[in-house]
Design a protein around this motif. Structure first.
Motif, PDB file in Angstrom:
ATOM      1  N   VAL A 148       0.628  -1.524  -0.124  1.00 41.77           N
ATOM      2  CA  VAL A 148       0.166   0.103   0.434  1.00 41.77           C
ATOM      3  C   VAL A 148       1.095   1.557  -0.128  1.00 41.77           C
ATOM      4  CG1 VAL A 148      -0.612   0.026   2.350  1.00 41.77           C
ATOM      5  CG2 VAL A 148      -2.004   1.395   1.151  1.00 41.77           C
ATOM      6  N   VAL A 149       0.471   2.534  -0.732  1.00 38.66           N
ATOM      7  CA  VAL A 149       0.874   3.655  -0.379  1.00 38.66           C
ATOM      8  C   VAL A 149       1.268   4.127   0.789  1.00 38.66           C
ATOM      9  CG1 VAL A 149       0.961   5.716  -1.679  1.00 38.66           C
ATOM     10  CG2 VAL A 149       1.343   3.872  -2.883  1.00 38.66           C
ATOM     11  N   VAL A 150       2.152   4.935   1.664  1.00 37.37           N
ATOM     12  CA  VAL A 150       1.558   5.312   2.934  1.00 37.37           C
ATOM     13  C   VAL A 150       2.204   6.865   2.281  1.00 37.37           C
ATOM     14  CG1 VAL A 150       2.620   5.902   4.705  1.00 37.37           C
ATOM     15  CG2 VAL A 150       2.637   3.297   4.315  1.00 37.37           C
ATOM     16  N   LEU A 151       1.155   8.232   2.069  1.00 38.24           N
ATOM     17  CA  LEU A 151       1.500   9.775   1.842  1.00 38.24           C
ATOM     18  C   LEU A 151       1.213  10.116   3.913  1.00 38.24           C
ATOM     19  CD1 LEU A 151      -1.900  10.157  -0.234  1.00 38.24           C
ATOM     20  CD2 LEU A 151       0.915   9.817  -0.942  1.00 38.24           C
ATOM     21  N   GLU A 152       2.184  11.064   3.700  1.00 37.68           N
ATOM     22  CA  GLU A 152       2.152  11.864   4.797  1.00 37.68           C
ATOM     23  C   GLU A 152       1.769  13.653   5.135  1.00 37.68           C
ATOM     24  OE1 GLU A 152       5.694  11.979   7.791  1.00 37.68           O
ATOM     25  OE2 GLU A 152       7.130  11.073   5.633  1.00 37.68           O
ATOM     26  N   GLY A 153       1.353  13.305   5.471  1.00 38.29           N
ATOM     27  CA  GLY A 153       0.551  15.280   5.439  1.00 38.29           C
ATOM     28  C   GLY A 153       1.049  15.951   7.071  1.00 38.29           C
ATOM     29  N   TYR A 154       0.436  17.510   6.913  1.00 38.70           N
ATOM     30  CA  TYR A 154       0.620  18.203   8.033  1.00 38.70           C
ATOM     31  C   TYR A 154      -0.480  18.623   9.074  1.00 38.70           C
ATOM     32  CZ  TYR A 154       3.138  22.171  10.238  1.00 38.70           C
ATOM     33  OH  TYR A 154       3.627  23.506  10.885  1.00 38.70           O
ATOM     34  N   GLY A 155      -0.835  18.917   9.695  1.00 37.17           N
ATOM     35  CA  GLY A 155      -1.218  19.912  10.376  1.00 37.17           C
ATOM     36  C   GLY A 155      -1.504  20.401  11.709  1.00 37.17           C
ATOM     37  N   LEU A 156      -2.043  21.403  11.815  1.00 36.96           N
ATOM     38  CA  LEU A 156      -2.037  21.697  13.590  1.00 36.96           C
ATOM     39  C   LEU A 156      -3.585  21.631  13.613  1.00 36.96           C
ATOM     40  CD1 LEU A 156      -0.178  24.233  12.684  1.00 36.96           C
ATOM     41  CD2 LEU A 156       0.677  24.671  14.498  1.00 36.96           C
ATOM     42  N   SER A 157      -4.055  21.606  15.336  1.00 38.69           N
ATOM     43  CA  SER A 157      -5.723  21.571  15.694  1.00 38.69           C
ATOM     44  C   SER A 157      -6.123  23.243  14.889  1.00 38.69           C
ATOM     45  CB  SER A 157      -6.119  21.564  16.532  1.00 38.69           C
ATOM     46  OG  SER A 157      -4.967  20.583  17.552  1.00 38.69           O
ATOM     47  N   GLU A 158      -4.884  24.172  15.107  1.00 42.20           N
ATOM     48  CA  GLU A 158      -5.771  25.436  14.579  1.00 42.20           C
ATOM     49  C   GLU A 158      -5.797  25.857  13.303  1.00 42.20           C
ATOM     50  OE1 GLU A 158      -3.220  26.147  18.052  1.00 42.20           O
ATOM     51  OE2 GLU A 158      -2.772  24.639  16.774  1.00 42.20           O
ATOM     52  N   THR A 159      -5.273  24.566  12.606  1.00 42.36           N
ATOM     53  CA  THR A 159      -5.408  24.093  10.597  1.00 42.36           C
ATOM     54  C   THR A 159      -6.941  22.925  10.601  1.00 42.36           C
ATOM     55  OG1 THR A 159      -3.288  23.193  10.146  1.00 42.36           O
ATOM     56  CG2 THR A 159      -3.396  25.388  10.598  1.00 42.36           C
ATOM     57  N   SER A 160      -7.330  23.038  11.261  1.00 45.73           N
ATOM     58  CA  SER A 160      -8.104  21.925  11.374  1.00 45.73           C
ATOM     59  C   SER A 160      -8.306  20.507  10.818  1.00 45.73           C
ATOM     60  CB  SER A 160      -9.663  22.785  10.229  1.00 45.73           C
ATOM     61  OG  SER A 160      -9.945  23.696  10.782  1.00 45.73           O
ATOM     62  N   PRO A 161      -7.758  20.066  10.637  1.00 43.46           N
ATOM     63  CA  PRO A 161      -5.377  19.974  10.718  1.00 43.46           C
ATOM     64  C   PRO A 161      -5.346  19.894   9.430  1.00 43.46           C
ATOM     65  CG  PRO A 161      -6.242  17.669  11.243  1.00 43.46           C
ATOM     66  CD  PRO A 161      -7.224  18.745  10.160  1.00 43.46           C
ATOM     67  N   VAL A 162      -5.633  19.349   8.284  1.00 43.62           N
ATOM     68  CA  VAL A 162      -4.701  19.841   7.594  1.00 43.62           C
ATOM     69  C   VAL A 162      -4.600  20.490   6.173  1.00 43.62           C
ATOM     70  CG1 VAL A 162      -4.520  18.194   4.977  1.00 43.62           C
ATOM     71  CG2 VAL A 162      -5.901  17.579   6.932  1.00 43.62           C
ATOM     72  N   ALA A 163      -3.393  21.348   6.336  1.00 43.63           N
ATOM     73  CA  ALA A 163      -2.674  22.250   5.503  1.00 43.63           C
ATOM     74  C   ALA A 163      -1.838  21.451   4.842  1.00 43.63           C
ATOM     75  CB  ALA A 163      -1.738  22.714   6.673  1.00 43.63           C
ATOM     76  N   THR A 164      -1.051  20.618   4.917  1.00 46.58           N
ATOM     77  CA  THR A 164      -0.557  19.809   3.029  1.00 46.58           C
ATOM     78  C   THR A 164      -0.115  18.051   3.142  1.00 46.58           C
ATOM     79  OG1 THR A 164       2.037  19.055   4.700  1.00 46.58           O
ATOM     80  CG2 THR A 164       0.994  21.579   3.505  1.00 46.58           C
ATOM     81  N   PHE A 165      -0.164  18.175   2.319  1.00 48.92           N
ATOM     82  CA  PHE A 165      -0.501  16.492   1.962  1.00 48.92           C
ATOM     83  C   PHE A 165       0.409  16.266   0.778  1.00 48.92           C
ATOM     84  CE2 PHE A 165      -3.798  14.261   4.392  1.00 48.92           C
ATOM     85  CZ  PHE A 165      -2.961  12.869   4.352  1.00 48.92           C
ATOM     86  N   ASN A 166       1.147  15.157   0.884  1.00 48.58           N
ATOM     87  CA  ASN A 166       1.737  14.561  -0.546  1.00 48.58           C
ATOM     88  C   ASN A 166       0.955  14.181  -1.717  1.00 48.58           C
ATOM     89  OD1 ASN A 166       4.974  13.879  -0.609  1.00 48.58           O
ATOM     90  ND2 ASN A 166       4.235  13.962   1.629  1.00 48.58           N
ATOM     91  N   PRO A 167       0.251  14.271  -2.689  1.00 44.02           N
ATOM     92  CA  PRO A 167      -0.068  13.922  -3.727  1.00 44.02           C
ATOM     93  C   PRO A 167      -0.217  12.314  -3.738  1.00 44.02           C
ATOM     94  CG  PRO A 167       1.334  14.546  -4.577  1.00 44.02           C
ATOM     95  CD  PRO A 167       1.708  14.902  -3.152  1.00 44.02           C
ATOM     96  N   PRO A 168      -1.493  12.017  -3.661  1.00 45.49           N
ATOM     97  CA  PRO A 168      -1.731  10.512  -4.191  1.00 45.49           C
ATOM     98  C   PRO A 168      -1.005  10.491  -5.427  1.00 45.49           C
ATOM     99  CG  PRO A 168      -3.905  11.662  -4.307  1.00 45.49           C
ATOM    100  CD  PRO A 168      -3.224  12.504  -3.205  1.00 45.49           C
TER     101      PRO A 168
END
Length: 496
Positions: A293-313
């Motif tokens: 399976v492909v594993v994708l990482e992302g980044y965010g905070l509670s203050e950003t709902s949280p998703v701010a960035t993601f590696n594109p699928p």
């Protein structure tokens, strides 16, 4: 009307007989879930909850969570999710700060919640299975959905830096709605055929947006695990034919160590997502090989709902990177004066977009400190390459992430200072093979005082949630300090 509950009501209208939420042998279709939510909304209205009122809930990942969560929203209330592992003193602060009209408690944490509610004068209600079924059976469904504006607060998530008390990040209906739909449609590509693993805590932004709201807003099935256990997680993924796994790095590590040599592990995964902390590249590749399976990482905070960035699928994926800003989000890396740094240089990550909170509850000073000219200053250090991929380098803050849970050193230091023998204390995170980081306390004692490290550890253990207390306590003659008298935590970290 933007009310976040429409994620559920529209899915229920489209596929009422489809499976919505499963926990063990309990399965709720969309129609049954929507009916239970409507009944719970009426129950709340009968108890005096009005649009804009806050309702707190300390409920683990069980079917009562989505019923209560969406029921509060349907009634027009503001959800204040509480970690059910917190102790009474911790709960009391949040209840005292948010002043909810009601706090809901699962039986597993009812004692701590009741004590905190009594301290703060907040009404409380236990939502165990028996009481729950009786309450809903005797309550008529609320036909209307309360109208809410885009900028009305939907959820207050309590978070904290390394100084001061926990702060409540106010996330609006628009914040959460757009972030859930962006995550579901453009990042994870969730469809009604997907089965989403619900092992992330739903009281946290990651689990709420990427599992609960994204799944149910897409007509998919959410299968719940109340408390993460790797063997049980593998069993659930195989039994329910899970297609989307969401986890923090420690979950990935635990699943790898559990093994699936007998072939009984998940066979239907199409994507896995890691967030909350950096996933070691070796772990990422090992998980991909084990489960194909492909594993994708992302980044965010509670203050950003949280998703701010993601590696594109579909696009290029860069292990070690947290990917590109998602739709509706801008990201920059800036110097201390707020000016953008050059490509590849390290600076503070700042974010702007439809996912950014409107502020901290009743904390205008804290809000103005992090929200400047429309940009949220995250306190995280990172860099962006020539193609726009973001790499998180370090934290400006001293936040400790232990097994996916946030531990704030200042909070634990305050408890340590309550010990009669402790003169000074500093709490740091040290690398740990399975937990990511381990909580370590370094203390000096008052003149003439005597205390054993184990006694100090147990003193803290009795006063905070189990994941927070320091497993290691070091007693030293004096803590290192700078010229201004500030404790130099970096020296403690280097001398572990």
């Amino acid at each position: 009307m933007t009310n976040l509950v429409t994620l559920l009501t529209e899915s229920a209208r489209a596929r009422g007989d489809g499976p919505a939420v499963r926990q063990g042998e309990t399965l709720l279709t969309y129609a049954r879930l929507d009916d239970a939510v409507a009944r719970f909304a009426r129950l709340l209205r009968e108890r005096g909850v009005r649009p804009g009122d806050r309702v707190a809930m300390a409920v683990p990942n069980v079917v009562q969570f989505p019923v209560a969560y969406y029921g509060i929203l349907r009634a027009g209330g503001v959800v204040v999710p509480l970690n059910p592992l917190l102790k009474a003193r911790e709960l009391a602060f949040v209840l005292g700060d948010s002043r909810p009209g009601l706090v809901l408690a699962s039986p597993s944490c009812a004692g701590e919640v009741e004590e905190a509610a009594r301290r703060t004068g907040v009404a409380w209600l236990t939502v165990g299975t028996t009481q729950w079924e009786r309450l809903l059976r005797d309550t008529e469904p609320e036909s209307a959905v309360a109208e809410r504006a885009d900028d009305d607060t939907a959820v207050i998530l309590y978070t904290s830096g390394t100084t001061g008390s926990p702060k409540g990040a106010e996330l609006t209906h628009r914040n959460l709605m757009t972030n859930a739909l962006t995550t579901a449609r453009t990042v994870l590509r969730i469809s009604r055929d997907d089965v989403v693993f619900g092992g992330l805590p739903l009281f946290h932004a990651f689990g709420q947006t990427c599992a609960l709201n994204a799944a149910l807003g897409s007509g998919a099935t959410l299968t719940l695990l109340p408390r993460f256990d790797p063997a049980e997680a593998l069993r659930i993924m195989a039994r329910d034919k899970v297609t989307l796994f969401l986890g923090v790095p420690t979950m990935f590590t635990a699943l790898l160590h559990s093994g699936t040599a007998d072939g009984s592990g998940p066979q239907d995964l199409r994507i896995a997502v890691s967030g909350g902390a950096s996933l070691p590249v070796e772990t990422l590749h090992a998980f991909e090989r084990r489960h194909d399976v492909v594993v994708l990482e992302g980044y965010g905070l509670s203050e950003t709902s949280p998703v701010a960035t993601f590696n594109p699928p579909d696009g290029p994926r860069r292990p070690g990177s947290v990917g590109l800003p998602v739709s509706g989000v801008e990201l920059r890396v800036v110097a201390d004066d707020g000016t953008p740094v050059r490509t590849g240089e390290v600076g503070e990550i700042v974010v702007r977009g439809e996912n950014v909170m409107k502020g901290y509850w009743n904390r205008p000073d804290a809000t103005s400190e992090v929200l400047r000219d429309g940009w949220l200053h995250t306190g995280d250090l990172g860099r962006v390459d020539a193609d726009g991929y973001c790499f998180v380098v370090d934290r400006k803050k001293d936040l400790i992430i232990r097994a996916g849970y946030n531990v704030y050193p200042r909070e634990i230091e305050e408890v340590l200072h309550e010990h009669p023998a402790v003169a000074e204390a500093a709490v740091i995170g040290v690398p740990h093979e399975t937990h990511g980081e381990e909580v370590t306390a370094v203390v000096s004692l008052r003149a003439g005082a005597r205390a054993e490290a184990e006694h100090i550890r147990d003193f803290v253990k009795r006063r905070v949630a189990a994941y927070k207390y320091p497993r290691v306590v070091r007693i030293v003659d004096a803590l290192p300090k700078g010229a201004t008298g500030k404790i130099l935590k970096r020296e403690l970290s280097a001398d572990r």
